[in-house]
Motif scaffolding. Structure first.
Motif, PDB file in Angstrom:
ATOM      1  N   ARG A   1       7.842   4.707   2.703  1.00  0.00           N
ATOM      2  CA  ARG A   1       8.021   3.468   1.938  1.00  0.00           C
ATOM      3  C   ARG A   1       6.836   2.564   2.236  1.00  0.00           C
ATOM      4  NH1 ARG A   1      11.348   3.295   6.340  1.00  0.00           N
ATOM      5  NH2 ARG A   1      11.131   1.489   7.726  1.00  0.00           N
ATOM      6  N   PRO A   2       6.582   1.587   1.399  1.00  0.00           N
ATOM      7  CA  PRO A   2       5.466   0.666   1.665  1.00  0.00           C
ATOM      8  C   PRO A   2       5.676  -0.079   2.975  1.00  0.00           C
ATOM      9  CG  PRO A   2       6.239   0.444  -0.591  1.00  0.00           C
ATOM     10  CD  PRO A   2       7.250   1.294   0.115  1.00  0.00           C
ATOM     11  N   GLY A   3       4.573  -0.315   3.681  1.00  0.00           N
ATOM     12  CA  GLY A   3       4.626  -1.133   4.887  1.00  0.00           C
ATOM     13  C   GLY A   3       4.691  -0.363   6.185  1.00  0.00           C
ATOM     14  N   VAL A   4       5.075   0.929   6.134  1.00  0.00           N
ATOM     15  CA  VAL A   4       5.086   1.725   7.359  1.00  0.00           C
ATOM     16  C   VAL A   4       3.741   2.436   7.489  1.00  0.00           C
ATOM     17  CG1 VAL A   4       7.580   2.025   7.168  1.00  0.00           C
ATOM     18  CG2 VAL A   4       6.065   3.823   6.307  1.00  0.00           C
ATOM     19  N   THR A   5       3.458   2.930   8.668  1.00  0.00           N
ATOM     20  CA  THR A   5       2.179   3.601   8.877  1.00  0.00           C
ATOM     21  C   THR A   5       2.283   5.092   8.572  1.00  0.00           C
ATOM     22  OG1 THR A   5       2.574   4.131  11.210  1.00  0.00           O
ATOM     23  CG2 THR A   5       1.603   1.965  10.695  1.00  0.00           C
ATOM     24  N   ALA A   6       1.130   5.683   8.291  1.00  0.00           N
ATOM     25  CA  ALA A   6       1.090   7.127   8.071  1.00  0.00           C
ATOM     26  C   ALA A   6       1.546   7.869   9.317  1.00  0.00           C
ATOM     27  CB  ALA A   6      -0.329   7.550   7.685  1.00  0.00           C
TER      28      ALA A   6
ATOM     29  N   LEU B   1       1.065   2.433   4.526  1.00  0.00           N
ATOM     30  CA  LEU B   1       1.346   3.023   3.222  1.00  0.00           C
ATOM     31  C   LEU B   1       1.536   1.927   2.177  1.00  0.00           C
ATOM     32  CD1 LEU B   1       3.831   5.904   4.152  1.00  0.00           C
ATOM     33  CD2 LEU B   1       1.324   5.901   4.129  1.00  0.00           C
ATOM     34  N   THR B   2       0.973   2.156   0.999  1.00  0.00           N
ATOM     35  CA  THR B   2       1.108   1.224  -0.112  1.00  0.00           C
ATOM     36  C   THR B   2       1.477   2.005  -1.365  1.00  0.00           C
ATOM     37  OG1 THR B   2      -1.246   1.354  -0.681  1.00  0.00           O
ATOM     38  CG2 THR B   2      -0.594  -0.359   0.868  1.00  0.00           C
ATOM     39  N   PRO B   3       2.112   1.352  -2.343  1.00  0.00           N
ATOM     40  CA  PRO B   3       2.489   2.051  -3.574  1.00  0.00           C
ATOM     41  C   PRO B   3       1.285   2.709  -4.234  1.00  0.00           C
ATOM     42  CG  PRO B   3       3.608  -0.059  -3.453  1.00  0.00           C
ATOM     43  CD  PRO B   3       2.620  -0.047  -2.333  1.00  0.00           C
ATOM     44  N   GLY B   4       1.477   3.948  -4.661  1.00  0.00           N
ATOM     45  CA  GLY B   4       0.422   4.707  -5.309  1.00  0.00           C
ATOM     46  C   GLY B   4      -0.219   5.745  -4.412  1.00  0.00           C
TER      47      GLY B   4
ATOM     48  N   GLU C   1       7.413   1.398  -5.041  1.00  0.00           N
ATOM     49  CA  GLU C   1       7.594   0.025  -4.574  1.00  0.00           C
ATOM     50  C   GLU C   1       8.648  -0.083  -3.481  1.00  0.00           C
ATOM     51  OE1 GLU C   1       5.803  -2.543  -5.294  1.00  0.00           O
ATOM     52  OE2 GLU C   1       4.560  -1.525  -6.797  1.00  0.00           O
ATOM     53  N   ASP C   2       9.598   0.863  -3.447  1.00  0.00           N
ATOM     54  CA  ASP C   2      10.683   0.754  -2.469  1.00  0.00           C
ATOM     55  C   ASP C   2      11.001   2.067  -1.761  1.00  0.00           C
ATOM     56  OD1 ASP C   2      11.755   2.116  -4.585  1.00  0.00           O
ATOM     57  OD2 ASP C   2      13.385   0.704  -4.974  1.00  0.00           O
ATOM     58  N   GLY C   3      10.134   3.058  -1.861  1.00  0.00           N
ATOM     59  CA  GLY C   3      10.413   4.328  -1.204  1.00  0.00           C
ATOM     60  C   GLY C   3       9.381   5.366  -1.576  1.00  0.00           C
TER      61      GLY C   3
END
Length: 382
Positions: free
Chosen positions: A283-288, A334-337, A364-366
């Motif tokens: 999801r967005p905001g977490v790290t790889a 992580l970001t959307p796309g 956007e949410d997962g």
């Protein structure tokens, strides 16, 4: 996609936007511009599939946003026809043997200035071109990786559509794999059938095929061999290829010829849970790196940490392996796309191995998986 029947590249505006963004990125980095020779970066920016030769071909992007220039040998002009170079308004400067193409690059970057300029070059530029370019510019170029990385990591709508189509195509191939897994056939026999299916299901070519049966499945990068399939084999099938306009599929499923024994089934179930939990964590905001940790922790809790011997995933697009890499310590957020594989595996040297792999796109949410085939150990009746 491009208008008409052309599926080999996107619409012109897609490339125009990329060129503008790359020039802006160069400006933000304090560079005079970018010099992009043939390779994935050039294909990304203008849709060109030109190849690298001893004669220089290069896209020159001034950081001030002025008109891009393509320096190209006159005898290679035809290689630009399928690209968006002319449609985005780039100036084409051709040259013939005896002229100095590096001077043409310098002129496109600095006009009449004579002071040294700092530019960034694609990481695929050969030393054959890098060194004379540095001599003409009066400064050693830096890599354009930091400028182009974010652009290529975050896929636009056209790229996401291409990845979805590639994923659906490779799913259709995996649906056919059980019919190829006949005891007595060699891994190479199976790989040949898969290669035909990859193209038949819409890919432009085959990028790779892994058919790892029995003990060969314990080698994550095994390709195929003359080993004959046997009843009781666990078979790792990892396959993919480019789907026009060149975006790759990559999916792994694991098969059992006949019913597996209880211990294989138990360990595979743990792997299946590790892969599913890692996908759910995207999801967005977490790290790889945190996605790698999720998969690894599930396996470690069941005593399987030591048999998971590679990273959890890699980015994908025009290249099968690109950023972001889903590996411990990678702090990229992580970001959307963003698009990448989630593919934990377990490997028991001399015995068997298993891997499950999907390509996922950060939403956007997962996350959205472009691969929809079941993740169970597929039992092939005998």
């Amino acid at each position: 996609m491009a208008t008409g029947s052309d599926t080999t590249r996107f619409d012109t505006e897609v490339y125009a936007q990329r060129v503008r963004a790359a020039a802006a990125g160069a400006a933000s980095a304090g560079l005079a511009g970018l010099v992009i020779t043939p390779g994935y970066d050039l294909r990304y920016l203008v849709g060109s599939r030109a190849q690298t030769f001893e004669r220089l071909t290069a896209l020159v992007l001034p950081a001030d946003g002025s008109t891009p220039t393509v320096v190209v040998p006159r005898l290679e002009l035809a290689a630009l026809r399928e690209s968006a170079v002319s449609e985005i308004g780039a100036t084409v400067v051709d040259w013939v043997d005896g002229e100095n193409p590096y001077e043409l690059v310098a002129r496109a970057l600095r006009g009449t200035q004579v002071a040294p300029v700092t530019v960034a070059v694609t990481d695929s530029m050969t030393a054959l071109h890098l060194l004379p370019l540095a001599g003409v510019l009066g400064a050693v170029p830096v890599l354009a990786t930091d400028v182009l990385r974010t652009l290529r990591m975050v896929k636009d709508a056209a790229e996401i559509d291409a990845l979805r189509k590639a994923g659906a195509a490779i799913d259709r191939v995996h649906a056919r794999v059980p019919e190829f897994l006949v005891p007595g056939r060699t891994e190479a026999d199976v790989a040949a059938d898969i290669a035909e299916a990859i193209v038949a299901e819409g890919h432009s070519e085959v990028a790779f095929i892994i058919v790892g049966s029995g003990p060969n499945g314990a080698d994550p990068h095994h390709e195929c061999s003359d080993r004959r399939l046997q009843v009781g084999d666990v078979v790792v099938v990892d396959i993919g290829g480019p789907y026009e306009p060149g975006y790759n599929s990559d999916s792994t499923r694991t098969y059992s010829i006949g019913e597996p024994d209880a211990e294989i089934a138990r360990r595979y179930a743990v792997l299946q849970r590790a892969q599913a939990e890692a996908v759910r964590a995207v999801r967005p905001g977490v790290t790889a790196g945190s996605i790698d940790a999720v998969a690894r922790d599930v396996l470690a809790a069941e005593g399987l940490a030591e048999v998971f011997v590679h990273r959890t995933g890699h980015g994908i697009g025009l290249s099968v392996h690109e950023e972001p890499y889903i590996v411990s310590g990678n702090e990229i957020t992580l970001t959307p796309g963003m698009a990448f594989s989630v593919e934990p595996g377990i490997y028991f040297p001399g015995h068997w191995g298993a891997r499950i792999e999907d390509i996922v796109i950060v939403t956007e949410d997962g996350a959205e998986s472009v691969n929809r085939r079941p993740h169970d150990l597929v039992v092939v009746p005998v």
